[in-house]
Write an enzyme that holds these catalytic residues in place. Structure first.
Site, PDB file in Angstrom:
ATOM      1  N   HIS A 117     -61.885 -41.656  25.300  1.00  0.00           N
ATOM      2  CA  HIS A 117     -61.132 -42.016  26.764  1.00  0.00           C
ATOM      3  C   HIS A 117     -60.141 -40.814  27.493  1.00  0.00           C
ATOM      4  CE1 HIS A 117     -59.373 -44.977  29.527  1.00  0.00           C
ATOM      5  NE2 HIS A 117     -58.181 -44.259  29.267  1.00  0.00           N
ATOM      6  N   ASP A 158     -60.236 -50.219  25.290  1.00  0.00           N
ATOM      7  CA  ASP A 158     -59.393 -49.068  24.908  1.00  0.00           C
ATOM      8  C   ASP A 158     -58.266 -49.272  24.221  1.00  0.00           C
ATOM      9  OD1 ASP A 158     -59.814 -48.168  28.683  1.00  0.00           O
ATOM     10  OD2 ASP A 158     -61.183 -47.639  26.808  1.00  0.00           O
ATOM     11  N   GLU A 187     -62.244 -33.232  25.637  1.00  0.00           N
ATOM     12  CA  GLU A 187     -63.213 -34.185  25.104  1.00  0.00           C
ATOM     13  C   GLU A 187     -64.209 -33.695  24.273  1.00  0.00           C
ATOM     14  OE1 GLU A 187     -64.004 -37.451  28.088  1.00  0.00           O
ATOM     15  OE2 GLU A 187     -62.604 -36.616  29.196  1.00  0.00           O
TER      16      GLU A 187
HETATM   17  C1  GRF Z   1     -65.452 -38.911  30.159  1.00  0.00           C
HETATM   18  O1  GRF Z   1     -64.471 -38.540  31.009  1.00  0.00           O
HETATM   19  C2  GRF Z   1     -65.160 -39.710  29.117  1.00  0.00           C
HETATM   20  O2  GRF Z   1     -63.682 -39.647  28.672  1.00  0.00           O
HETATM   21  C3  GRF Z   1     -65.154 -40.963  29.986  1.00  0.00           C
HETATM   22  O3  GRF Z   1     -66.204 -40.897  30.622  1.00  0.00           O
HETATM   23  C4  GRF Z   1     -66.531 -39.604  30.806  1.00  0.00           C
HETATM   24  C5  GRF Z   1     -67.923 -39.291  30.366  1.00  0.00           C
HETATM   25  O4  GRF Z   1     -68.400 -38.019  30.912  1.00  0.00           O
HETATM   26  N1  GRF Z   1     -65.246 -42.207  29.138  1.00  0.00           N
HETATM   27  P1  GRF Z   1     -69.538 -37.467  30.275  1.00  0.00           P
HETATM   28  O5  GRF Z   1     -70.821 -38.376  30.878  1.00  0.00           O
HETATM   29  O6  GRF Z   1     -69.639 -37.554  28.792  1.00  0.00           O
HETATM   30  O7  GRF Z   1     -69.878 -35.956  30.901  1.00  0.00           O
END
Ligand code: GRF
Length: 204
Positions: A117, A158, A187
């Site tokens: 998230h 979440d 991420e």
């Molecule tokens: C990311 O920002 C994740 O946190 C959210 O959706 C987005 C997915 O991005 N759940 P991607 O498709 O992995 O580029």
């Protein structure tokens, strides 16, 4: 680490999927983990291109919109659960997946289903908190820092136990888009670390 097949659930660009693909290829960080399949709940998303380029079986499983919501959710979950059993999936990774699945699949994969998230949960999570909405809310709240969270998926939205977080500063001139980009960079580290933590737990 014993062999662990993972299923990655996607709905968009797939940059988190790409981080896992690159980590698997590097052989270092998540040894023994194999991305066995990718499922998207919508067609024509770039995540499917990424899976194809990496030679990973990819499936489009769109919700059946002719069904009322509860039946639609169950029918989609049943399809994904059947695929998981067939491919002996040990861990399910939500990587931007926007469909909600049923308690049945969440219970069967209790502790073996994770989500990333783009905020520091428990703040800025829950219904409607996805994509750019999250970063807009963080800026509106005047936060001085943000980041991302990898957590265990439970029946809530979440709300499952947090595995790890990575933080970024919120800068004065930030727009939601600038903040989103800074968080997304983190991420890509967090999603790999989250898989590594669960893979380690499962092999203990
Ligand atoms: C990311 O920002 C994740 O946190 C959210 O959706 C987005 C997915 O991005 N759940 P991607 O498709 O992995 O580029």
């Amino acid at each position: 680490m014993k062999n662990l097949n993972i299923l990655v659930l996607v709905s968009g660009g797939g940059t988190n999927l790409q981080a896992l693909i690159d980590a698997e290829k590097s052989g270092a960080q998540i040894a023994g983990v194999k991305i066995a399949a990718v499922v998207s709940d919508r067609p024509d998303v770039y995540a499917l291109e990424r899976a194809g380029a990496a030679g990973i079986p990819a499936f489009v499983e769109t919700p059946n919109r002719s069904l009322p919501k509860p039946e639609r959710r169950k029918e989609l979950s049943d399809r994904i659960l059947a695929l998981c059993r067939q491919m002996q999936i040990g861990l399910i990774v939500y990587a931007g997946f926007l469909s909600i699945l049923t308690d049945e699949i969440i219970n069967e994969y209790c502790g073996r289903m994770i989500n990333i998230h783009p905020a520091l949960l428990p703040k800025f999570g829950g219904h409607g908190m996805y994509g750019i909405n999250v970063h807009r809310a963080v800026l509106a709240a005047g936060e001085k820092e943000s980041g991302c969270t990898v957590h265990i998926v439970d029946a809530g939205t979440d709300t499952g136990p947090i595995l790890l977080q990575r933080k970024v500063p919120v800068l004065v001139a930030d727009t939601p888009e600038l903040l989103a980009g800074r968080v997304l960079e983190q991420e890509h580290f967090a999603i790999v670390e989250g898989v590594k933590i669960i893979a380690q737990r499962l092999s203990d």
